[in-house]
Design a protein around this motif. Sequence first.
Motif, PDB file in Angstrom:
ATOM      1  N   ARG A   1       6.062  10.630  -4.380  1.00 39.91           N
ATOM      2  CA  ARG A   1       5.596  10.180  -3.062  1.00 39.91           C
ATOM      3  C   ARG A   1       6.292  10.964  -1.957  1.00 39.91           C
ATOM      4  O   ARG A   1       7.378  11.505  -2.152  1.00 39.91           O
ATOM      5  CB  ARG A   1       5.938   8.706  -2.831  1.00 39.91           C
ATOM      6  N   LEU A   2       5.673  10.937  -0.786  1.00 39.87           N
ATOM      7  CA  LEU A   2       6.328  11.393   0.437  1.00 39.87           C
ATOM      8  C   LEU A   2       6.960  10.185   1.114  1.00 39.87           C
ATOM      9  O   LEU A   2       6.730   9.040   0.713  1.00 39.87           O
ATOM     10  CB  LEU A   2       5.306  12.034   1.377  1.00 39.87           C
ATOM     11  N   LEU A   3       7.732  10.432   2.152  1.00 41.07           N
ATOM     12  CA  LEU A   3       8.226   9.335   2.973  1.00 41.07           C
ATOM     13  C   LEU A   3       7.041   8.692   3.699  1.00 41.07           C
ATOM     14  O   LEU A   3       5.987   9.318   3.848  1.00 41.07           O
ATOM     15  CB  LEU A   3       9.241   9.853   4.001  1.00 41.07           C
ATOM     16  N   PRO A   4       7.186   7.445   4.152  1.00 35.85           N
ATOM     17  CA  PRO A   4       6.081   6.806   4.891  1.00 35.85           C
ATOM     18  C   PRO A   4       5.636   7.653   6.082  1.00 35.85           C
ATOM     19  O   PRO A   4       6.454   8.278   6.759  1.00 35.85           O
ATOM     20  CB  PRO A   4       6.705   5.488   5.354  1.00 35.85           C
ATOM     21  N   SER A   5       4.324   7.701   6.294  1.00 35.41           N
ATOM     22  CA  SER A   5       3.755   8.450   7.415  1.00 35.41           C
ATOM     23  C   SER A   5       2.778   7.546   8.157  1.00 35.41           C
ATOM     24  O   SER A   5       2.694   6.348   7.875  1.00 35.41           O
ATOM     25  CB  SER A   5       3.053   9.711   6.889  1.00 35.41           C
ATOM     26  N   THR A   6       2.057   8.097   9.103  1.00 37.05           N
ATOM     27  CA  THR A   6       1.201   7.304   9.974  1.00 37.05           C
ATOM     28  C   THR A   6       0.216   6.427   9.206  1.00 37.05           C
ATOM     29  O   THR A   6       0.083   5.235   9.474  1.00 37.05           O
ATOM     30  CB  THR A   6       0.435   8.235  10.937  1.00 37.05           C
ATOM     31  N   SER A   7      -0.491   6.993   8.233  1.00 31.74           N
ATOM     32  CA  SER A   7      -1.512   6.248   7.493  1.00 31.74           C
ATOM     33  C   SER A   7      -1.022   5.679   6.168  1.00 31.74           C
ATOM     34  O   SER A   7      -1.669   4.812   5.596  1.00 31.74           O
ATOM     35  CB  SER A   7      -2.717   7.152   7.200  1.00 31.74           C
ATOM     36  N   TYR A   8       0.100   6.193   5.670  1.00 30.28           N
ATOM     37  CA  TYR A   8       0.599   5.794   4.346  1.00 30.28           C
ATOM     38  C   TYR A   8       1.955   5.109   4.511  1.00 30.28           C
ATOM     39  O   TYR A   8       3.007   5.758   4.502  1.00 30.28           O
ATOM     40  CB  TYR A   8       0.711   7.012   3.430  1.00 30.28           C
ATOM     41  N   THR A   9       1.920   3.788   4.667  1.00 27.20           N
ATOM     42  CA  THR A   9       3.142   3.044   4.975  1.00 27.20           C
ATOM     43  C   THR A   9       4.126   3.015   3.803  1.00 27.20           C
ATOM     44  O   THR A   9       5.312   2.774   4.000  1.00 27.20           O
ATOM     45  CB  THR A   9       2.811   1.599   5.378  1.00 27.20           C
ATOM     46  N   GLU A  10       3.641   3.258   2.585  1.00 25.13           N
ATOM     47  CA  GLU A  10       4.535   3.322   1.428  1.00 25.13           C
ATOM     48  C   GLU A  10       4.756   4.759   0.973  1.00 25.13           C
ATOM     49  O   GLU A  10       5.398   4.998  -0.053  1.00 25.13           O
ATOM     50  CB  GLU A  10       3.971   2.481   0.274  1.00 25.13           C
ATOM     51  N   GLY A  11       4.229   5.708   1.721  1.00 24.99           N
ATOM     52  CA  GLY A  11       4.354   7.112   1.360  1.00 24.99           C
ATOM     53  C   GLY A  11       3.160   7.575   0.544  1.00 24.99           C
ATOM     54  O   GLY A  11       2.722   6.889  -0.379  1.00 24.99           O
ATOM     55  N   TYR A  12       2.647   8.739   0.885  1.00 28.29           N
ATOM     56  CA  TYR A  12       1.492   9.305   0.189  1.00 28.29           C
ATOM     57  C   TYR A  12       1.872   9.735  -1.226  1.00 28.29           C
ATOM     58  O   TYR A  12       2.854  10.456  -1.425  1.00 28.29           O
ATOM     59  CB  TYR A  12       0.970  10.507   0.974  1.00 28.29           C
ATOM     60  N   VAL A  13       1.110   9.279  -2.226  1.00 28.49           N
ATOM     61  CA  VAL A  13       1.345   9.691  -3.619  1.00 28.49           C
ATOM     62  C   VAL A  13       0.657  11.034  -3.827  1.00 28.49           C
ATOM     63  O   VAL A  13      -0.571  11.125  -3.794  1.00 28.49           O
ATOM     64  CB  VAL A  13       0.797   8.646  -4.617  1.00 28.49           C
ATOM     65  N   PHE A  14       1.447  12.088  -4.040  1.00 28.55           N
ATOM     66  CA  PHE A  14       0.881  13.426  -4.157  1.00 28.55           C
ATOM     67  C   PHE A  14       0.738  13.886  -5.605  1.00 28.55           C
ATOM     68  O   PHE A  14       0.039  14.853  -5.889  1.00 28.55           O
ATOM     69  CB  PHE A  14       1.714  14.447  -3.360  1.00 28.55           C
ATOM     70  N   ASP A  15       1.408  13.191  -6.534  1.00 25.44           N
ATOM     71  CA  ASP A  15       1.290  13.566  -7.944  1.00 25.44           C
ATOM     72  C   ASP A  15       1.779  12.397  -8.793  1.00 25.44           C
ATOM     73  O   ASP A  15       2.702  11.679  -8.395  1.00 25.44           O
ATOM     74  CB  ASP A  15       2.134  14.815  -8.227  1.00 25.44           C
ATOM     75  N   GLN A  16       1.162  12.219  -9.974  1.00 24.85           N
ATOM     76  CA  GLN A  16       1.589  11.144 -10.855  1.00 24.85           C
ATOM     77  C   GLN A  16       1.030  11.348 -12.256  1.00 24.85           C
ATOM     78  O   GLN A  16       0.024  12.033 -12.430  1.00 24.85           O
ATOM     79  CB  GLN A  16       1.156   9.786 -10.315  1.00 24.85           C
ATOM     80  N   SER A  17       1.696  10.755 -13.215  1.00 29.46           N
ATOM     81  CA  SER A  17       1.237  10.843 -14.603  1.00 29.46           C
ATOM     82  C   SER A  17       0.581   9.547 -15.050  1.00 29.46           C
ATOM     83  O   SER A  17       0.099   9.451 -16.171  1.00 29.46           O
ATOM     84  CB  SER A  17       2.423  11.161 -15.528  1.00 29.46           C
ATOM     85  N   TYR A  18       0.575   8.542 -14.199  1.00 26.46           N
ATOM     86  CA  TYR A  18      -0.029   7.248 -14.524  1.00 26.46           C
ATOM     87  C   TYR A  18      -0.626   6.639 -13.258  1.00 26.46           C
ATOM     88  O   TYR A  18      -0.326   7.084 -12.154  1.00 26.46           O
ATOM     89  CB  TYR A  18       1.006   6.281 -15.125  1.00 26.46           C
ATOM     90  N   TYR A  19      -1.459   5.626 -13.442  1.00 26.43           N
ATOM     91  CA  TYR A  19      -2.085   4.961 -12.294  1.00 26.43           C
ATOM     92  C   TYR A  19      -1.735   3.481 -12.315  1.00 26.43           C
ATOM     93  O   TYR A  19      -1.505   2.899 -13.373  1.00 26.43           O
ATOM     94  CB  TYR A  19      -3.601   5.156 -12.328  1.00 26.43           C
ATOM     95  N   GLY A  20      -1.684   2.879 -11.147  1.00 31.41           N
ATOM     96  CA  GLY A  20      -1.313   1.473 -11.061  1.00 31.41           C
ATOM     97  C   GLY A  20       0.172   1.298 -11.304  1.00 31.41           C
ATOM     98  O   GLY A  20       0.976   2.209 -11.082  1.00 31.41           O
ATOM     99  N   ASN A  21       0.560   0.125 -11.766  1.00 36.91           N
ATOM    100  CA  ASN A  21       1.965  -0.148 -12.050  1.00 36.91           C
ATOM    101  C   ASN A  21       2.379   0.537 -13.341  1.00 36.91           C
ATOM    102  O   ASN A  21       1.618   0.603 -14.306  1.00 36.91           O
ATOM    103  CB  ASN A  21       2.193  -1.659 -12.170  1.00 36.91           C
ATOM    104  N   PHE A  22       3.611   1.030 -13.356  1.00 38.85           N
ATOM    105  CA  PHE A  22       4.101   1.757 -14.524  1.00 38.85           C
ATOM    106  C   PHE A  22       4.278   0.811 -15.712  1.00 38.85           C
ATOM    107  O   PHE A  22       4.911  -0.234 -15.599  1.00 38.85           O
ATOM    108  CB  PHE A  22       5.438   2.434 -14.201  1.00 38.85           C
ATOM    109  N   ASN A  23       3.695   1.201 -16.829  1.00 43.86           N
ATOM    110  CA  ASN A  23       3.848   0.462 -18.078  1.00 43.86           C
ATOM    111  C   ASN A  23       3.990   1.488 -19.194  1.00 43.86           C
ATOM    112  O   ASN A  23       3.011   2.143 -19.564  1.00 43.86           O
ATOM    113  CB  ASN A  23       2.642  -0.439 -18.334  1.00 43.86           C
ATOM    114  N   PRO A  24       5.210   1.677 -19.738  1.00 47.49           N
ATOM    115  CA  PRO A  24       5.424   2.730 -20.737  1.00 47.49           C
ATOM    116  C   PRO A  24       4.591   2.546 -22.007  1.00 47.49           C
ATOM    117  O   PRO A  24       4.326   3.508 -22.716  1.00 47.49           O
ATOM    118  CB  PRO A  24       6.926   2.641 -21.033  1.00 47.49           C
ATOM    119  N   GLU A  25       4.167   1.315 -22.262  1.00 48.82           N
ATOM    120  CA  GLU A  25       3.373   1.067 -23.472  1.00 48.82           C
ATOM    121  C   GLU A  25       1.916   1.475 -23.292  1.00 48.82           C
ATOM    122  O   GLU A  25       1.209   1.753 -24.261  1.00 48.82           O
ATOM    123  CB  GLU A  25       3.469  -0.406 -23.870  1.00 48.82           C
TER     124      GLU A  25
END
Length: 201
Positions: free
Chosen positions: A113-137
Amino acid sequence: MLIKKYIPLILLALIAPLAMSSCSEEDDIVDEFPNWQATNEAFVDHLTDSVNKLLADNPLRTDWKRLKSWSKLNSEAGTNADYILVKVLESSQETNASKPLYTDSVAVHYQGRLLPSTSYTEGYVFDQSYYGNFNPELSRPTKMKLSELIDGFVTAVLNMQRGDRWLVYIPYQLGYGASSSNSAVPSYSTLVFDIALADFY
């Protein structure tokens, strides 16, 4: 004759609202990353001060770490830009387990993620290996060569054991830098990675 005389005035009256509406549209354009360099540098400095105080008050605490970049000399103190900051979310249950080497490939779950910005209060997700909440299983880790990654990410993973999950704050100097070539990440961006090390080989 009278009509010709007033045609320019009529045209001006018709065009003026269009001109004003285009101006107002331009006025409505929001800067997504205002004062981005200053914001990111201030964030890293403030978080560094906070972590240093926590560790000074209790050097034995293990929930926060400040780690110097693997590519910097340990003999020199360096600046805040030479360190990553780590919030330990989960610790490996292994004791004295091995850690990856720079030449290893790793399997990791991650979200950047980036730091919070104008439109993305939790920070823009720019890359990820999973979607939603992390669940290793339910999530499949991504395999990558450690030597091909940015310094801050490498520094974190080199210090992790299988089963560790860390929230890692990487200053832009150890990320994509002052002139980012990553189209999803603006220049001067502090990167916030949630990293779980599944395996290495």
